[in-house]
Design an enzyme around this catalytic site. Structure first.
Site, PDB file in Angstrom:
ATOM      1  N   CYS A   5      55.543  35.984  38.364  1.00 52.10           N
ATOM      2  CA  CYS A   5      54.375  35.921  37.475  1.00 52.10           C
ATOM      3  C   CYS A   5      53.666  34.570  37.570  1.00 52.10           C
ATOM      4  O   CYS A   5      52.518  34.439  37.153  1.00 52.10           O
ATOM      5  CB  CYS A   5      54.762  36.259  36.033  1.00 52.10           C
ATOM      6  SG  CYS A   5      56.116  35.289  35.378  1.00 52.10           S
ATOM      7  N   CYS A  63      63.047  46.535  27.627  1.00 48.42           N
ATOM      8  CA  CYS A  63      63.917  47.382  26.809  1.00 48.42           C
ATOM      9  C   CYS A  63      65.294  46.751  26.655  1.00 48.42           C
ATOM     10  O   CYS A  63      65.648  45.805  27.353  1.00 48.42           O
ATOM     11  CB  CYS A  63      64.057  48.724  27.486  1.00 48.42           C
ATOM     12  SG  CYS A  63      62.455  49.476  27.828  1.00 48.42           S
ATOM     13  N   CYS A  98      63.347  35.038  39.830  1.00 50.15           N
ATOM     14  CA  CYS A  98      62.071  35.726  40.028  1.00 50.15           C
ATOM     15  C   CYS A  98      61.043  34.969  39.200  1.00 50.15           C
ATOM     16  O   CYS A  98      61.079  35.004  37.972  1.00 50.15           O
ATOM     17  CB  CYS A  98      62.124  37.194  39.589  1.00 50.15           C
ATOM     18  SG  CYS A  98      60.494  37.972  39.815  1.00 50.15           S
ATOM     19  N   TYR A 149      61.136  33.547  27.044  1.00 47.85           N
ATOM     20  CA  TYR A 149      60.651  34.277  25.881  1.00 47.85           C
ATOM     21  C   TYR A 149      61.525  35.448  25.428  1.00 47.85           C
ATOM     22  O   TYR A 149      61.751  35.623  24.241  1.00 47.85           O
ATOM     23  CB  TYR A 149      59.238  34.805  26.180  1.00 47.85           C
ATOM     24  CG  TYR A 149      58.666  35.678  25.093  1.00 47.85           C
ATOM     25  CD1 TYR A 149      58.220  35.136  23.898  1.00 47.85           C
ATOM     26  CD2 TYR A 149      58.598  37.059  25.255  1.00 47.85           C
ATOM     27  CE1 TYR A 149      57.701  35.946  22.896  1.00 47.85           C
ATOM     28  CE2 TYR A 149      58.079  37.878  24.253  1.00 47.85           C
ATOM     29  CZ  TYR A 149      57.639  37.314  23.079  1.00 47.85           C
ATOM     30  OH  TYR A 149      57.135  38.109  22.101  1.00 47.85           O
ATOM     31  N   ASP A 195      54.413  25.984  22.456  1.00 47.58           N
ATOM     32  CA  ASP A 195      54.555  27.444  22.495  1.00 47.58           C
ATOM     33  C   ASP A 195      55.250  27.829  23.795  1.00 47.58           C
ATOM     34  O   ASP A 195      55.298  27.044  24.741  1.00 47.58           O
ATOM     35  CB  ASP A 195      53.191  28.141  22.373  1.00 47.58           C
ATOM     36  CG  ASP A 195      53.351  29.583  21.853  1.00 47.58           C
ATOM     37  OD1 ASP A 195      54.497  30.033  21.654  1.00 47.58           O
ATOM     38  OD2 ASP A 195      52.325  30.251  21.649  1.00 47.58           O
ATOM     39  N   GLY A 212      62.535  45.766  22.304  1.00 49.95           N
ATOM     40  CA  GLY A 212      61.729  46.982  22.317  1.00 49.95           C
ATOM     41  C   GLY A 212      61.648  47.562  20.928  1.00 49.95           C
ATOM     42  O   GLY A 212      62.671  47.771  20.287  1.00 49.95           O
ATOM     43  N   ASN A 257      66.745  49.522  31.444  1.00 46.27           N
ATOM     44  CA  ASN A 257      65.936  48.328  31.207  1.00 46.27           C
ATOM     45  C   ASN A 257      65.463  47.830  32.558  1.00 46.27           C
ATOM     46  O   ASN A 257      66.295  47.488  33.404  1.00 46.27           O
ATOM     47  CB  ASN A 257      66.765  47.254  30.502  1.00 46.27           C
ATOM     48  CG  ASN A 257      66.050  45.904  30.438  1.00 46.27           C
ATOM     49  OD1 ASN A 257      66.694  44.868  30.410  1.00 46.27           O
ATOM     50  ND2 ASN A 257      64.738  45.905  30.419  1.00 46.27           N
ATOM     51  N   GLY A 258      64.159  47.793  32.740  1.00 43.50           N
ATOM     52  CA  GLY A 258      63.611  47.308  34.001  1.00 43.50           C
ATOM     53  C   GLY A 258      62.450  48.150  34.439  1.00 43.50           C
ATOM     54  O   GLY A 258      61.795  48.801  33.620  1.00 43.50           O
TER      55      GLY A 258
HETATM   56  P1  AMP Z   1      48.621  35.790  24.474  1.00 42.62           P
HETATM   57  O1  AMP Z   1      48.417  34.565  25.279  1.00 42.62           O
HETATM   58  O2  AMP Z   1      47.699  35.941  23.325  1.00 42.62           O
HETATM   59  O3  AMP Z   1      48.552  37.002  25.363  1.00 42.62           O
HETATM   60  O4  AMP Z   1      50.069  35.762  23.817  1.00 42.62           O
HETATM   61  C1  AMP Z   1      51.063  34.906  24.220  1.00 42.62           C
HETATM   62  C2  AMP Z   1      52.189  34.909  23.221  1.00 42.62           C
HETATM   63  O5  AMP Z   1      52.799  36.191  23.126  1.00 42.62           O
HETATM   64  C3  AMP Z   1      53.271  33.968  23.685  1.00 42.62           C
HETATM   65  O6  AMP Z   1      53.177  32.798  22.962  1.00 42.62           O
HETATM   66  C4  AMP Z   1      54.573  34.685  23.413  1.00 42.62           C
HETATM   67  O7  AMP Z   1      55.140  34.238  22.203  1.00 42.62           O
HETATM   68  C5  AMP Z   1      54.205  36.115  23.312  1.00 42.62           C
HETATM   69  N1  AMP Z   1      54.542  36.848  24.543  1.00 42.62           N
HETATM   70  C6  AMP Z   1      54.630  36.408  25.791  1.00 42.62           C
HETATM   71  N2  AMP Z   1      54.912  37.403  26.653  1.00 42.62           N
HETATM   72  C7  AMP Z   1      55.015  38.512  25.931  1.00 42.62           C
HETATM   73  C8  AMP Z   1      55.297  39.880  26.232  1.00 42.62           C
HETATM   74  N3  AMP Z   1      55.498  40.296  27.471  1.00 42.62           N
HETATM   75  N4  AMP Z   1      55.358  40.756  25.209  1.00 42.62           N
HETATM   76  C9  AMP Z   1      55.131  40.358  23.957  1.00 42.62           C
HETATM   77  N5  AMP Z   1      54.855  39.091  23.615  1.00 42.62           N
HETATM   78  C10 AMP Z   1      54.785  38.173  24.576  1.00 42.62           C
END
Ligand code: AMP
Length: 480
Positions: free
Chosen positions: A455, A15, A452, A261, A364, A43, A119-120
């Site tokens: 992931c 958010c 952090c 990202y 990517d 968001g 946010n969090g």
């Molecule tokens: P996918 O591997 O199909 O799940 O999608 C990965 C792509 O979604 C990445 O290349 C990012 O550009 C985008 N992405 C990564 N993390 C998120 C997230 N938490 N929410 C929305 N888009 C994301």
């Protein structure tokens, strides 16, 4: 803990929060609106603004994008000298209008009400819920954010400051909060500093926002980022600061995914321009995973700076081979897997003239569930690309985030289930290289101990209560 069918779980981003104190501006709500507009990427599900004119709080929230929720008349009705605002993508609680923030709750005393935008993600919700119930708070939603609001509002104390300083240290997890009481604006950043939060100066007042790009948008001057564990309070007398965690400091744990990202490239996070950190990720990728190719291209837009960095370090030309429709939200805002899959086609269109017969490096930012990437690789091949070498700015994502990124369930993360060699085969790329954790940390210029990176390895900065699935709260609430 009940489970909903996988397709019905939305998975998205975190958010955005703002707060404005502008006694000489007639319209803090308008400033909050434009600041939220700049934070739309954080968001896209709901938005809200709450204002105070010194006598009471006015709150308006709704589903959709910021400019779908508010019109001119709404902004005029949101009178006052103080405002907070929120853009939401659900991290806990299902996607619905009642969960839109800010939340307004009562203190049950002459102190009046409290509005809160979060946010969090709070990870000790069970303990907080028990405490809130003992204090007589009656949450209407199943969100961690509303629980936090009740906790602050109901914790005994003669002043709001006393309540906040007693209540906030009970929260565990990620929280950058903006809060409003009748006559003051408040902002706090969790002691781990997981999510960003910045303070800016307006001609007639102050603004707080998740990212500095929101400050730029409204013409505010960045004063500084709010420090981990810092509570600030803004009123006619200026900015006061205190440190509720002074006796119990926590290790720094800035979210590396903000850099990879989430944050906008024109924001400063931890004093660093996100754009520059992404260029460095691309440079590091080129050194770690070199390949002979005709050109380097990004998956637009989030990977563009990294592709530029890769191309520069590898001395390979940079070109664009995919055009993105900028008017389609991020793929993740769509709720079902089927819709998400069509979403990729709606979002990108390849340039066959550029791609035909070429060996390309495709950069990517991340691979999460692995839905998007194979479709893009296939699209490039159909458009004539001869070789597709995939380079990813993050290490493999093997663990769920419990701290504000609304992650997919752990077993749907492709790197949780498959080796790098298998992922390469599943994506259909000719080669695949992920940035190492070390390379990532160096690109962000923070060491592993200050970030952090849970992931990527599952080491969370604090214990995660029951490793809650997103809808555990929701299911618990329906049983109450
Ligand atoms: P996918 O591997 O199909 O799940 O999608 C990965 C792509 O979604 C990445 O290349 C990012 O550009 C985008 N992405 C990564 N993390 C998120 C997230 N938490 N929410 C929305 N888009 C994301």
């Amino acid at each position: 803990m009940g489970k909903l069918p996988r397709e019905s779980r939305s998975w998205g981003e975190k958010c955005g929060v703002v707060g404005v104190f502008a006694p000489r501006e007639s319209e803090p709500a308008r400033l909050a609106f434009f600041a939220l507009y700049a934070l739309q990427h954080r968001g896209q599900e709901s938005a809200g603004i709450c204002t105070s004119d010194g006598s009471g709080l006015r709150n308006l929230t709704g589903m959709g994008l910021v400019n779908q929720v508010f019109n001119e008349r709404d902004l005029q009705k949101l009178r006052g000298t103080l405002a907070i605002g929120h853009t939401r993508y659900s991290t806990t609680g299902a996607s619905r209008a009642g969960n839109a923030q800010p939340f307004v709750v009562s203190s049950g005393t002459e102190l009046g009400g409290l509005a809160l935008a979060h946010n969090g993600n709070i990870v000790n919700v069970g303990a907080i819920r028990t405490r809130v119930q003992a204090l007589g708070g009656q949450p209407k939603t199943a969100t961690d954010s509303e629980l936090a609001a009740h906790l602050v509002a109901r914790t005994p104390g003669a002043t709001w400051r006393a309540r906040m300083e007693a209540a906030l240290p009970l929260l565990e997890g990620a929280f950058s909060l903006t809060m409003l009481t009748r006559d003051r604006l408040w902002a706090v950043r969790d002691p781990w500093g997981i999510r960003p939060l910045a303070l800016g100066r307006l001609p007639g007042g102050w603004i707080v926002a998740s990212e500095t790009c929101a400050l730029d948008t409204v013409g505010a001057e960045l004063m500084r980022e709010i420090e981990p564990g810092e509570l600030i309070s803004i009123g006619p007398d200026g900015v006061e600061t205190s440190r509720p965690w002074a006796d119990n400091p926590k290790p720094r744990a800035a979210c590396s995914f903000e850099f990879i990202y989430f944050a906008r490239p024109d924001s400063l996070v931890d004093g660093q321009l996100v754009y520059a950190t992404r260029e460095r990720m691309g440079e590091a990728l080129a050194l770690e995973h070199p390949v002979d190719a005709d050109f380097v291209m990004p998956v637009p837009d989030s990977a563009t700076p990294a592709a530029i960095g890769y191309a520069r370090a590898a001395r390979i030309p940079y070109r664009e081979g995919l055009v993105k429709n900028r008017y389609i939200g991020r793929t993740f805002i769509q709720p079902s897997q089927a819709q998400r899959e069509t979403g990729v086609g709606l979002k990108f269109n390849p340039l066959p003239e550029v791609l035909r017969g070429q060996r390309i490096v495709l950069v990517d930012d991340s691979i999460v569930r692995g839905t998007t990437t194979p479709r893009i690789v296939a699209m490039l091949r159909r458009a004539g690309a001869r070789e597709v070498h995939l380079r990813i700015c993050a290490p493999p994502i093997t663990h769920a985030c419990h701290l504000g990124v609304d992650t997919a369930p752990e077993d749907t993360l492709i790197a949780n289930q498959h080796s790098v060699a298998e992922i390469r085969a599943l994506t259909g790329a000719d080669s695949l290289g992920f940035l190492s954790l070390d390379g990532l940390n160096r690109a962000i210029s923070l060491d592993e101990a200050s970030l952090c990176n849970a992931c990527f390895h599952g080491r969370y900065p604090m214990p995660i209560e029951g490793r809650l699935a997103k809808l555990a709260l929701e299911v618990g609430a329906s049983r109450d």
